[in-house]
Motif scaffolding. Sequence first.
Motif, PDB file in Angstrom:
ATOM      1  N   GLY A   1       0.820  -1.208   0.000  1.00  0.00           N
ATOM      2  CA  GLY A   1       0.000   0.000   0.000  1.00  0.00           C
ATOM      3  C   GLY A   1       0.853   1.256   0.000  1.00  0.00           C
ATOM      4  O   GLY A   1       0.574   2.218  -0.728  1.00  0.00           O
ATOM      5  N   ALA A   2       1.914   1.254   0.805  1.00  0.00           N
ATOM      6  CA  ALA A   2       2.812   2.412   0.850  1.00  0.00           C
ATOM      7  C   ALA A   2       3.529   2.586  -0.485  1.00  0.00           C
ATOM      8  O   ALA A   2       3.723   3.719  -0.962  1.00  0.00           O
ATOM      9  N   TRP A   3       3.925   1.468  -1.103  1.00  0.00           N
ATOM     10  CA  TRP A   3       4.599   1.519  -2.416  1.00  0.00           C
ATOM     11  C   TRP A   3       3.675   2.159  -3.442  1.00  0.00           C
ATOM     12  O   TRP A   3       4.085   3.047  -4.207  1.00  0.00           O
ATOM     13  N   LEU A   4       2.427   1.735  -3.469  1.00  0.00           N
ATOM     14  CA  LEU A   4       1.471   2.270  -4.443  1.00  0.00           C
ATOM     15  C   LEU A   4       1.153   3.731  -4.171  1.00  0.00           C
ATOM     16  O   LEU A   4       1.035   4.536  -5.100  1.00  0.00           O
ATOM     17  N   THR A   5       1.022   4.083  -2.890  1.00  0.00           N
ATOM     18  CA  THR A   5       0.745   5.487  -2.551  1.00  0.00           C
ATOM     19  C   THR A   5       1.885   6.384  -3.007  1.00  0.00           C
ATOM     20  O   THR A   5       1.660   7.473  -3.557  1.00  0.00           O
ATOM     21  N   THR A   6       3.112   5.931  -2.787  1.00  0.00           N
ATOM     22  CA  THR A   6       4.269   6.713  -3.222  1.00  0.00           C
ATOM     23  C   THR A   6       4.300   6.857  -4.736  1.00  0.00           C
ATOM     24  O   THR A   6       4.546   7.950  -5.267  1.00  0.00           O
ATOM     25  N   ALA A   7       4.046   5.756  -5.438  1.00  0.00           N
ATOM     26  CA  ALA A   7       4.045   5.809  -6.909  1.00  0.00           C
ATOM     27  C   ALA A   7       2.959   6.749  -7.411  1.00  0.00           C
ATOM     28  O   ALA A   7       3.195   7.556  -8.328  1.00  0.00           O
ATOM     29  N   ALA A   8       1.775   6.689  -6.822  1.00  0.00           N
ATOM     30  CA  ALA A   8       0.680   7.568  -7.235  1.00  0.00           C
ATOM     31  C   ALA A   8       0.989   9.019  -6.892  1.00  0.00           C
ATOM     32  O   ALA A   8       0.718   9.936  -7.682  1.00  0.00           O
ATOM     33  N   ARG A   9       1.591   9.240  -5.710  1.00  0.00           N
ATOM     34  CA  ARG A   9       1.949  10.604  -5.310  1.00  0.00           C
ATOM     35  C   ARG A   9       2.989  11.199  -6.262  1.00  0.00           C
ATOM     36  O   ARG A   9       2.890  12.361  -6.677  1.00  0.00           O
ATOM     37  N   ASN A  10       3.977  10.385  -6.631  1.00  0.00           N
ATOM     38  CA  ASN A  10       5.003  10.879  -7.548  1.00  0.00           C
ATOM     39  C   ASN A  10       4.406  11.231  -8.904  1.00  0.00           C
ATOM     40  O   ASN A  10       4.786  12.235  -9.533  1.00  0.00           O
ATOM     41  N   ARG A  11       3.477  10.390  -9.362  1.00  0.00           N
ATOM     42  CA  ARG A  11       2.820  10.662 -10.642  1.00  0.00           C
ATOM     43  C   ARG A  11       2.020  11.962 -10.577  1.00  0.00           C
ATOM     44  O   ARG A  11       2.080  12.785 -11.495  1.00  0.00           O
ATOM     45  N   ALA A  12       1.307  12.171  -9.459  1.00  0.00           N
ATOM     46  CA  ALA A  12       0.534  13.406  -9.302  1.00  0.00           C
ATOM     47  C   ALA A  12       1.449  14.623  -9.231  1.00  0.00           C
ATOM     48  O   ALA A  12       1.145  15.684  -9.798  1.00  0.00           O
ATOM     49  N   THR A  13       2.582  14.472  -8.558  1.00  0.00           N
ATOM     50  CA  THR A  13       3.545  15.580  -8.468  1.00  0.00           C
ATOM     51  C   THR A  13       4.050  15.968  -9.845  1.00  0.00           C
ATOM     52  O   THR A  13       4.119  17.161 -10.182  1.00  0.00           O
ATOM     53  N   ASP A  14       4.390  14.969 -10.655  1.00  0.00           N
ATOM     54  CA  ASP A  14       4.854  15.255 -12.013  1.00  0.00           C
ATOM     55  C   ASP A  14       3.786  15.980 -12.820  1.00  0.00           C
ATOM     56  O   ASP A  14       4.083  16.945 -13.538  1.00  0.00           O
TER      57      ASP A  14
END
Length: 398
Positions: A54-67
């Motif tokens: 869950g933390a891995w996916l949240t980080t990946a989604a957060r990074n995508r949103a940041t970009d």
Amino acid sequence: MNDLETVFRREWGQIVATLIRVTGDWDLAEECAQDAFATALERWPRDGVPERPGAWLTTAARNRATDRLRREAAGAAKLRELAALERPAPAVDAFPDDRLRLMFACCDPALPLQARVALTLRTLAGLSTAEIGRAFLVPEQTMSQRLVRAKRRIRRERIPFQVPPPHLLPERTQAVAGVLYLLFNQGYSDPARSGLRAEAIRLARLLAALLPQDPETGGLLALMLLHEAREAARTGPDGTLVPMEEQDRARWDRAAIGEGVQVLERALAERAAGPYQVQAAIAACHATAGDAAATDWPQIAALYDRLARLLPTPVVELNRAVAVAMARGPRAGLVLVDRLAAGESLRDYHLLPATRADLLRRLGRGPEAAQAYRQALALAPTEADRRYLLRRLAEVTS
């Protein structure tokens, strides 16, 4: 990939809700969450499932949103909030479950009731637009347009995504209950989504405990338990649906029936019967009958009369027609079904021609019944429905 499917069911709503809270953009949140799961589907089979998926996916989604926000020159404040998402959010003590908390956040009364329910099913439960459309008996395109309009209104009116304080929970309870019941029905009608039933019952238990002063939450839980109690007998070895009158009642879960009846009696004691309590009372009439012949159809028909006043929908009227047919004869029921068939509201609902076919079969009007069964087959949404209808069609054409 089973691991990813399990994580999807558990984490999807939390990830999307987290990004919505920060960005205020529902579409962006869903797209970034989808991108994160797509990346996981590519990497996890090769690298292994992370210790904290869950933390891995949240980080990946957060990074995508940041970009995305950087490319779109979004405000620095949103970027700072996204960066802060690595720190866990404080728990909300009033809620016993994070998913239930998110559902209350999603069901803002500023939106129409159906829009709240549909948006929550799409955003937090991960149901497809087509599945939600079927639940509301509208085409997929119509439901897609409704969801788009709801999201536009949220952006236009700056409706916040936030958990309400305890004193405002009652104004959102009806929508949350609607979400849970549609989740349960999705799992009930689609064997591939059977896990939704257990999740809906789990959340309904928590909802009833959270709001014990609301008897409708107890009615909802009782209704689910009484339906779930018959699950083992609903299909044959080949997956064909078994009508209730033909089910092996020895396979019904008596413990679940007993609990459902107890929960219903506590709710009815409040003397404020609503639609869920009346539907649960109907389910209890079926579940407590010793055999099909002992079913109290006059009582069920009377309960449907009351339900039709509380919840005047075409589906309720169709179910009422079945009860009238069983209590007063198939000819009386067919009059009501033909009246519904003359309208447009259930045009694409396979149970309308299927019910009409069954009544015609009982009246000995085989050719007309066969035609109605063929109409139902063309609309049937699942393989289990099609198998049942094919069996009935064979009976009236042999």
